[in-house]
Scaffold this motif. Sequence first.
Motif, mmCIF file in Angstrom:
data_model
loop_
_atom_site.group_PDB
_atom_site.id
_atom_site.type_symbol
_atom_site.label_atom_id
_atom_site.label_comp_id
_atom_site.label_asym_id
_atom_site.label_seq_id
_atom_site.Cartn_x
_atom_site.Cartn_y
_atom_site.Cartn_z
ATOM 1 N N ARG A 319 -5.998 6.539 -2.796
ATOM 2 C CA ARG A 319 -6.359 5.332 -2.062
ATOM 3 C C ARG A 319 -6.266 4.100 -2.960
ATOM 4 N N ALA A 320 -6.592 4.259 -4.240
ATOM 5 C CA ALA A 320 -6.614 3.112 -5.153
ATOM 6 C C ALA A 320 -5.223 2.734 -5.629
ATOM 7 N N ALA A 321 -4.289 3.675 -5.652
ATOM 8 C CA ALA A 321 -2.956 3.400 -6.185
ATOM 9 C C ALA A 321 -2.195 2.461 -5.254
ATOM 10 N N ARG A 322 -1.712 1.357 -5.790
ATOM 11 C CA ARG A 322 -0.930 0.370 -5.043
ATOM 12 C C ARG A 322 -1.507 0.097 -3.661
ATOM 13 N N PRO A 323 -2.745 -0.399 -3.606
ATOM 14 C CA PRO A 323 -3.380 -0.596 -2.298
ATOM 15 C C PRO A 323 -2.657 -1.650 -1.468
ATOM 16 N N VAL A 324 -2.781 -1.525 -0.147
ATOM 17 C CA VAL A 324 -2.253 -2.522 0.782
ATOM 18 C C VAL A 324 -3.420 -3.059 1.588
ATOM 19 N N PRO A 325 -3.296 -4.265 2.144
ATOM 20 C CA PRO A 325 -4.392 -4.797 2.964
ATOM 21 C C PRO A 325 -4.731 -3.843 4.094
ATOM 22 N N LYS A 326 -6.030 -3.652 4.346
ATOM 23 C CA LYS A 326 -6.486 -2.690 5.341
ATOM 24 C C LYS A 326 -6.839 -3.328 6.679
ATOM 25 N N ASP A 327 -6.584 -4.658 6.812
ATOM 26 C CA ASP A 327 -6.997 -5.278 8.069
ATOM 27 C C ASP A 327 -5.975 -5.067 9.179
ATOM 28 N N ARG A 328 -4.708 -5.425 8.915
ATOM 29 C CA ARG A 328 -3.687 -5.288 9.948
ATOM 30 C C ARG A 328 -2.415 -4.744 9.323
ATOM 31 N N ALA A 329 -1.699 -3.930 10.047
ATOM 32 C CA ALA A 329 -0.409 -3.428 9.586
ATOM 33 C C ALA A 329 0.679 -4.154 10.349
ATOM 34 N N THR A 330 1.707 -4.595 9.633
ATOM 35 C CA THR A 330 2.809 -5.275 10.291
ATOM 36 C C THR A 330 3.719 -4.244 10.917
ATOM 37 N N ALA A 403 6.127 -3.525 20.234
ATOM 38 C CA ALA A 403 4.883 -3.066 19.618
ATOM 39 C C ALA A 403 4.112 -4.239 19.039
ATOM 40 N N GLU A 404 2.823 -4.179 19.106
ATOM 41 C CA GLU A 404 1.944 -5.199 18.557
ATOM 42 C C GLU A 404 1.340 -4.692 17.246
ATOM 43 N N PRO A 405 0.808 -5.594 16.390
ATOM 44 C CA PRO A 405 0.133 -5.151 15.172
ATOM 45 C C PRO A 405 -1.006 -4.197 15.491
ATOM 46 N N CYS A 406 -1.191 -3.164 14.637
ATOM 47 C CA CYS A 406 -2.220 -2.150 14.844
ATOM 48 C C CYS A 406 -3.232 -2.206 13.711
ATOM 49 N N ASP A 407 -4.454 -1.839 13.991
ATOM 50 C CA ASP A 407 -5.498 -1.826 12.987
ATOM 51 C C ASP A 407 -5.269 -0.695 12.001
ATOM 52 N N VAL A 408 -5.152 -1.021 10.732
ATOM 53 C CA VAL A 408 -5.017 -0.017 9.682
ATOM 54 C C VAL A 408 -6.410 0.427 9.258
ATOM 55 N N ILE A 409 -6.645 1.719 9.280
ATOM 56 C CA ILE A 409 -7.940 2.265 8.894
ATOM 57 C C ILE A 409 -7.933 2.638 7.417
ATOM 58 N N ASP A 410 -6.821 3.181 6.950
ATOM 59 C CA ASP A 410 -6.745 3.632 5.559
ATOM 60 C C ASP A 410 -5.282 3.770 5.179
ATOM 61 N N SER A 411 -5.031 3.889 3.886
ATOM 62 C CA SER A 411 -3.682 4.179 3.412
ATOM 63 C C SER A 411 -3.771 4.896 2.075
ATOM 64 N N GLN A 475 5.038 4.434 5.296
ATOM 65 C CA GLN A 475 5.520 3.060 5.292
ATOM 66 C C GLN A 475 5.332 2.466 3.912
ATOM 67 N N GLY A 476 6.426 2.011 3.335
ATOM 68 C CA GLY A 476 6.348 1.349 2.042
ATOM 69 C C GLY A 476 5.823 2.238 0.935
ATOM 70 N N GLY A 477 6.152 3.521 0.962
ATOM 71 C CA GLY A 477 5.674 4.440 -0.069
ATOM 72 C C GLY A 477 4.230 4.850 0.085
ATOM 73 N N ARG A 478 3.633 4.533 1.226
ATOM 74 C CA ARG A 478 2.246 4.887 1.462
ATOM 75 C C ARG A 478 2.116 5.614 2.795
ATOM 76 N N LEU A 479 1.104 6.435 2.887
ATOM 77 C CA LEU A 479 0.752 7.096 4.140
ATOM 78 C C LEU A 479 -0.284 6.199 4.821
#
Length: 484
Positions: A319-330, A403-411, A475-479
């Motif tokens: 989860r800590a490696a190369r984090p992405v914002p968790k609010d919205r996924a493009t 498709a509309e932006p979706c809420d990202v819960i985790d990555s 997406q982008g090297g992340r799950l």
Amino acid sequence: MGPHPAVAAIRLAVRRVLQDVLADISSPSSPSSPSSPSPSSPSLSSPATPLAPAAPAAPPSPPAARGAETARAAARGVVPAPGGSPLLDAAADPRPLILVACSGGADSMALASALAFEAPKLGLRAGGITIDHGLQPGSDTRAAEVCERLRALRLDPVESIAVAVGRDGGPEAAARDARYGALDHAAERYGARAVLLGHTRDDQAETVLLGLARGSGTRSLSGMAVVSGEGGRYRRPFLHLDRQTARRACLAQSLPVWDDPHNADPAFTRSRVRHEALPMLEKALGKGVVEALARTAKLSRDDADALDAWAAEAEAVARAARPVPKDRATVPTRPPAPSHPTPRPTSAPPGARAAVRPTADAPAGGPSPAPPGAGASPAAGASPAPAAGSVGSLTRSRPSATAEPCDVIDSLDTAALRDLPAAVRRRVLRRVAIAAGSPAGSLFARHIEEVDRLITSWHGQRAINLPGRIEVLRQGGRLVIRQG
């Protein structure tokens, strides 16, 4: 002359568990120890320490508090028996309370008798709870009889609680859920430090066999834990004792017991395991099957605990490696319409689709981005629309140009997970899916296997839909785990 060997065995088992509870209470780091010690609480570092004088009883709770408590109980299907104390008023006795869950059967009656004998010697109070499931005629009468037997053992408080058994998961699971809900509620009302359960080694063997038949993993094969529940509430002193030891202890003490006819009803799976499967295995394989299955449970639990601890560490790293914002996924969306009108084609080639911008995580050696008019890239972001294809009961989302932006819960970083052993990696995936809101009871091995393939066999798969409207995509090297 000492007590009967069976009586001595059950008392020793209960004494050890009570000593563990005392150690937990006196330990500052224990989740069951109070956050701030009360001046009236006795010293529990040694059972020989005299109790402090009883503190004055706390004032009764206001009617509004009692009404709210009753409403919460009713919402959980818990109905206190007539005459049962609401027990919102603090007890004057400052000694910690231990409750026993007693059905009136040999196992729980033996447990109640041992608790009644050992608790006062260790400076503890002992009480009893019996649950009336309402599944048989006269169940309320039998519950009242069990309460009388518990009071005869000088347990106090004693209460019968009627529950409403639902239908989710089948009759056995529904009854179990209702029972534990009522016990949780009673423990909270009484402020009990622990609730003792009378499960024996035979019950453990049956649980392991049922888990094996379902094809479950190591955690399921580990059976019941000696300590479980919130803050270690539930304790099972008899998991190393067989059922006959408890029954002999009741006979030696002339304790009346009630044999639940449901325990012999072949309509119930556990009853068939008890009366058909296990005897057949012992006949074919020889004596010792029950002991071997119980031993398997302990070994499996040790392994599962170690793997779960490893998975928790790996999850934090991923989860800590190369984090992405968790609010919205493009998620790719349709380009905005031009400000001036453009001619609209009167027809389109059969099967043509709107172009969808491919994601940054294109599969190595995979197909190049699709030109306009070709099929959308399978790696494109998924919409919450119904699945286009399925794997068993799994579904994969169809890419959508609207498709509309979706809420990202985790990555999670896929590189941090890829080289982990499969047993650890899949534990991480299951933990994250459940934390995101996927129901544990509906999340099966095939779901986790397909999510795992997004890491270990990536070739541009679409998003995986999990129970609970949870989507997982790469997406982008992340799950990325998001709300569907």
